[in-house]
Scaffold this motif. Structure first.
Motif, mmCIF file in Angstrom:
data_model
loop_
_atom_site.group_PDB
_atom_site.id
_atom_site.type_symbol
_atom_site.label_atom_id
_atom_site.label_comp_id
_atom_site.label_asym_id
_atom_site.label_seq_id
_atom_site.Cartn_x
_atom_site.Cartn_y
_atom_site.Cartn_z
ATOM 1 N N VAL A 116 1.101 -1.416 0.136
ATOM 2 C CA VAL A 116 0.104 -0.262 -0.010
ATOM 3 C C VAL A 116 1.291 1.510 -0.136
ATOM 4 O O VAL A 116 1.156 1.657 1.122
ATOM 5 C CB VAL A 116 -0.958 -0.267 1.046
ATOM 6 N N GLY A 117 0.560 2.107 -0.726
ATOM 7 C CA GLY A 117 1.528 3.745 -1.127
ATOM 8 C C GLY A 117 0.824 3.816 -2.085
ATOM 9 O O GLY A 117 -0.031 3.706 -2.783
ATOM 10 N N GLY A 118 2.116 5.218 -2.755
ATOM 11 C CA GLY A 118 2.030 5.939 -3.745
ATOM 12 C C GLY A 118 1.174 7.243 -3.712
ATOM 13 O O GLY A 118 0.210 7.055 -2.797
ATOM 14 N N SER A 119 1.077 8.100 -4.346
ATOM 15 C CA SER A 119 0.327 9.427 -4.216
ATOM 16 C C SER A 119 1.230 10.179 -5.569
ATOM 17 O O SER A 119 1.887 9.554 -6.410
ATOM 18 C CB SER A 119 1.361 9.975 -2.824
ATOM 19 N N VAL A 120 -0.168 10.977 -6.543
ATOM 20 C CA VAL A 120 0.579 11.713 -7.075
ATOM 21 C C VAL A 120 2.189 12.162 -7.487
ATOM 22 O O VAL A 120 2.759 13.055 -6.581
ATOM 23 C CB VAL A 120 -0.629 12.995 -7.794
ATOM 24 N N GLY A 121 2.982 12.402 -8.037
ATOM 25 C CA GLY A 121 4.027 12.210 -7.624
ATOM 26 C C GLY A 121 5.087 11.328 -7.376
ATOM 27 O O GLY A 121 6.627 11.271 -7.725
ATOM 28 N N TYR A 122 4.746 10.584 -7.334
ATOM 29 C CA TYR A 122 5.789 8.983 -6.807
ATOM 30 C C TYR A 122 4.288 8.205 -7.073
ATOM 31 O O TYR A 122 3.978 6.996 -5.789
ATOM 32 C CB TYR A 122 5.274 9.098 -4.759
ATOM 33 N N THR A 123 4.744 7.422 -7.854
ATOM 34 C CA THR A 123 4.609 6.418 -9.199
ATOM 35 C C THR A 123 5.060 5.200 -8.837
ATOM 36 O O THR A 123 4.407 3.976 -9.087
ATOM 37 C CB THR A 123 3.884 6.508 -9.762
ATOM 38 N N PRO A 169 -3.387 5.475 -4.472
ATOM 39 C CA PRO A 169 -4.618 6.009 -5.099
ATOM 40 C C PRO A 169 -5.609 6.193 -6.330
ATOM 41 O O PRO A 169 -4.570 5.509 -7.423
ATOM 42 C CB PRO A 169 -3.856 6.921 -4.562
ATOM 43 N N ASP A 170 -7.031 6.519 -5.728
ATOM 44 C CA ASP A 170 -7.059 6.103 -7.535
ATOM 45 C C ASP A 170 -6.807 7.179 -8.480
ATOM 46 O O ASP A 170 -6.973 6.768 -9.603
ATOM 47 C CB ASP A 170 -8.473 6.232 -7.359
ATOM 48 N N MET A 205 -0.147 -7.503 -9.293
ATOM 49 C CA MET A 205 -1.395 -6.763 -9.063
ATOM 50 C C MET A 205 -2.417 -4.959 -8.542
ATOM 51 O O MET A 205 -2.976 -5.531 -7.953
ATOM 52 C CB MET A 205 -2.827 -7.796 -8.782
ATOM 53 N N PRO A 206 -2.348 -3.744 -9.592
ATOM 54 C CA PRO A 206 -2.951 -2.930 -9.044
ATOM 55 C C PRO A 206 -4.712 -2.933 -8.711
ATOM 56 O O PRO A 206 -5.382 -3.719 -9.112
ATOM 57 C CB PRO A 206 -2.396 -1.908 -9.887
ATOM 58 N N PHE A 207 -4.732 -2.703 -7.297
ATOM 59 C CA PHE A 207 -6.168 -2.148 -7.524
ATOM 60 C C PHE A 207 -6.488 -0.760 -7.003
ATOM 61 O O PHE A 207 -5.599 -0.378 -6.017
ATOM 62 C CB PHE A 207 -6.562 -2.920 -6.287
ATOM 63 N N PRO A 208 -7.279 -0.054 -6.910
ATOM 64 C CA PRO A 208 -7.358 1.353 -6.508
ATOM 65 C C PRO A 208 -8.460 1.743 -5.135
ATOM 66 O O PRO A 208 -8.852 0.859 -4.287
ATOM 67 C CB PRO A 208 -8.414 2.676 -7.815
ATOM 68 N N LEU A 209 -7.786 2.834 -4.655
ATOM 69 C CA LEU A 209 -8.240 2.900 -3.550
ATOM 70 C C LEU A 209 -8.792 4.659 -3.484
ATOM 71 O O LEU A 209 -8.631 5.399 -3.783
ATOM 72 C CB LEU A 209 -7.163 3.068 -2.392
ATOM 73 N N ALA A 210 -9.141 5.083 -2.633
ATOM 74 C CA ALA A 210 -10.023 6.453 -2.232
ATOM 75 C C ALA A 210 -8.597 7.351 -1.676
ATOM 76 O O ALA A 210 -8.549 7.222 -1.093
ATOM 77 C CB ALA A 210 -11.058 6.387 -1.148
ATOM 78 N N ALA A 211 -8.874 7.943 -2.189
ATOM 79 C CA ALA A 211 -7.862 9.231 -2.243
ATOM 80 C C ALA A 211 -8.819 10.924 -2.238
ATOM 81 O O ALA A 211 -9.978 11.208 -2.310
ATOM 82 C CB ALA A 211 -7.054 9.112 -3.152
ATOM 83 N N ASP A 212 -7.906 11.489 -1.501
ATOM 84 C CA ASP A 212 -8.253 13.014 -1.290
ATOM 85 C C ASP A 212 -8.009 13.597 -2.508
ATOM 86 O O ASP A 212 -7.661 13.260 -4.056
ATOM 87 C CB ASP A 212 -7.910 13.835 -0.451
ATOM 88 N N SER A 213 -8.497 15.426 -2.188
ATOM 89 C CA SER A 213 -7.816 15.772 -3.827
ATOM 90 C C SER A 213 -6.723 15.951 -3.996
ATOM 91 O O SER A 213 -6.332 16.261 -5.688
ATOM 92 C CB SER A 213 -8.162 16.989 -3.587
ATOM 93 N N SER A 214 -5.044 15.890 -4.016
ATOM 94 C CA SER A 214 -4.551 16.169 -4.084
ATOM 95 C C SER A 214 -4.063 14.753 -4.074
ATOM 96 O O SER A 214 -2.553 14.763 -4.620
ATOM 97 C CB SER A 214 -3.415 16.380 -2.511
ATOM 98 N N ALA A 252 -11.413 -0.859 2.287
ATOM 99 C CA ALA A 252 -10.912 -2.045 1.088
ATOM 100 C C ALA A 252 -9.561 -2.370 1.708
ATOM 101 O O ALA A 252 -9.145 -3.816 0.680
ATOM 102 C CB ALA A 252 -10.585 -0.948 -0.296
ATOM 103 N N ILE A 253 -8.300 -1.596 2.213
ATOM 104 C CA ILE A 253 -7.276 -2.253 2.942
ATOM 105 C C ILE A 253 -7.568 -3.404 3.342
ATOM 106 O O ILE A 253 -6.797 -4.929 3.289
ATOM 107 C CB ILE A 253 -6.609 -1.199 3.006
ATOM 108 N N GLN A 254 -8.426 -3.065 4.815
ATOM 109 C CA GLN A 254 -8.054 -4.796 5.338
ATOM 110 C C GLN A 254 -8.736 -5.837 4.733
ATOM 111 O O GLN A 254 -8.636 -6.903 5.139
ATOM 112 C CB GLN A 254 -9.283 -3.595 6.669
ATOM 113 N N GLU A 255 -10.353 -5.671 3.813
ATOM 114 C CA GLU A 255 -10.765 -6.409 3.081
ATOM 115 C C GLU A 255 -9.686 -7.394 2.401
ATOM 116 O O GLU A 255 -9.753 -8.977 2.573
ATOM 117 C CB GLU A 255 -11.872 -6.068 2.600
#
Length: 504
Positions: free
Chosen positions: A248-255, A278-279, A293-302, A312-315
């Motif tokens: 679990v990781g990643g963010s815009v600019g750190y893909t 993050p989606d 196998m990537p999957f999207p997770l809820a993210a903030d506006s940034s 979703a992570i817990q599941e």
């Protein structure tokens, strides 16, 4: 390899002398013979040797080595740092033997005016200070070390390079940069701990006659490849036998960070790897990964993960063997809350890296509420934030943190320190400056997580750290220390693993 410290070694010396009636001069003679035989390897017949000695017993080793070299027909100059009236009894005995052979001992004055001509010198024997040194060098001793280092002549150090703290590896003001260190009975912590390990050169461990029952370790080990083992896969194995990992990781600019972690885990042998990102970066991550196998997770506006991603992570985590949390996460209040929740609620072992560590620095006591084992992989800057102060003693600080928070600390850097809550400490022996490149820490997290699926935690972590370092060494041999990329390290992991397998 089990290591020892100065107090343990001094006790061994004392026991050998008092309980077995072994003459102290005999131990010194044996040490000197080993030092002299090593020094001879650097000498052409017409060259001379220079010995830097002090008034203590380490100086006596050097003077006795000079006697051996004279008996071999070599010309030797001996320089003494300190007041010769303060020589120990054994050092004075060796000085008398030197005089009887026609040798002399020259004073290395404290006025800074001496100049030594090193032309025609084939080797320097460093016998200034042994494992008992615990204060910074100064005066004549400091100038002698600086002169040795600027000479350009190969150096053989007695027991440990002068200026290195034998118990911590700290540099006490300055230290001799040895070509070879001849140490007695057992390797010391300072031979493998950073930064002193860089002054050791080739390490030769010699038996000088202290009975083995007295030669004991101090609880710190060096990770050596011969101590590691990776079982071969059974012929009827399937992917589920080698673990399911969640990154679990990643963010815009750190893909790139979570992808590097996942690919390293797969190259290390993990059976299945999923990547939660993050989606906002899911599309990029999916393009980068064929095997994971990537999957999207809820993210903030940034474009950073939000607390809404936790269910979703817990599941997903419920079917996994381990979780890597942190590569490329970024910083935000939601990220911090997410890290805290996963630490407190995950029933799978967690490998915490990068921004997960920065989140933990806001409240390290969260670790006390962890349900499962946490493995922290900080570099020195991240560890300082976790401590709330600068790192003062890499070994001691890592040990105390691991004990307090019941976690495993992998303090990255030269001679990576691995501290366990079971009071065990390991110093890694592989790796090079080639690994000082963005992304290699993400690779290490993936290797650790993959090995957790195959081995108990203690063996998994030390094996993973050595493999990662060895893969870096392999890459340095191919591309040079400046040209290595994190992806190169990933591709070299199987070769490093094969080296372990071939030793068995």
């Amino acid at each position: 390899m089990l290591l020892t410290d100065s107090a343990t070694m001094k006790e061994a010396d004392r026991n050998a002398i008092e309980l077995y009636d072994i003459p102290s001069t005999e131990l010194m003679e044996n040490a000197a013979e080993a030092v002299a035989s090593t020094a001879v390897k650097f000498l052409a017949r017409e060259e001379r040797a220079v010995v830097f000695s002090s008034t203590g017993n380490n100086g006596g080793d050097g003077i006795a080595a000079a006697c051996n070299l004279i008996q071999e027909g070599f010309s030797v100059s001996v320089y003494l740092i300190g007041n010769r009236e303060k020589m120990t009894a054994d050092t004075r005995e060796m000085a008398q033997r030197l005089y009887a052979l026609g040798g002399e001992i020259l004073d290395f004055p404290d006025d800074g005016k001496i100049w030594i001509d090193f032309s025609g010198v084939g080797v320097i024997v460093d016998a200034l200070f042994g494992i008992g040194l615990n204060r910074p060098l100064e005066g004549a001793a400091l100038r002698a070390v600086q002169m040795i280092n600027s000479s350009g002549v190969p150096v053989v150090s007695c027991d440990i390079a002068s200026g290195v703290d034998a118990d911590t590896g700290a540099i006490l003001g300055d230290a001799v940069r040895a070509s070879v260190t001849v140490t007695f009975s057992m390797a010391k912590v300072g031979h493998f701990a950073s930064p002193g390990c860089a002054c050791c050169g080739e390490l030769c461990i010699v038996d000088i006659g202290i009975p083995g029952e007295f030669v004991t370790g101090c609880g710190i080990r060096a990770v050596m490849p011969e101590d590691l083992s990776i079982s071969p896969r059974k012929r009827d194995a399937h992917k589920g036998d080698f673990g399911k990992l969640l990154v679990v990781g990643g963010s815009v600019g750190y893909t790139g960070a979570p992808t590097l972690c996942a690919k390293a885990a797969l190259r290390t042998g993990a059976g299945l790897v999923s990547i939660g990102v993050p989606d906002a970066i899911y599309g990029i991550t999916a393009m980068k990964n064929d095997e994971a196998m990537p999957f999207p997770l809820a993210a903030d506006s940034s474009g950073r993960l939000s607390v809404d991603a936790i269910p979703a992570i817990q599941e997903k985590l419920s079917g996994m063997n381990a979780l890597v949390l942190g590569p490329g996460l970024g910083r935000s209040a939601d990220v911090t809350k997410l890290v805290f929740r996963m630490v407190m609620e995950s029933e799978q072992p967690l490998v915490l890296d990068a921004d997960a560590l920065n989140a933990l620095a806001e409240n390290t006591d969260i670790l006390l509420a962890a349900k499962s084992l946490c493995i922290l992989t900080p570099h020195e800057g991240e560890f300082a934030r976790l401590l709330g102060r600068p790192v003062e003693n890499r070994i001691g600080d890592a040990f105390e943190f691991a004990m307090r928070y019941k976690c495993i600390v992998v303090l990255k850097g030269q001679a990576t320190v691995i501290a366990y809550p079971t009071r065990e400490i390991y110093l890694n022996t592989s790796g090079s400056p080639a690994l000082a490149k963005g992304g290699t820490g993400d690779v290490l997290s993936g290797v650790i997580a993959a090995m957790l699926c195959r081995l108990p935690a203690r063996e998994a972590v030390i094996t993973a750290v050595w493999l990662h370092g060895r893969a870096g060494d392999i890459c340095e041999e191919r591309f040079g220390e400046n040209g290595v990329l994190a992806t190169d390290v990933i591709h070299a992991i199987p070769e490093a693993m094969q080296e372990i397998s071939e030793r068995k």
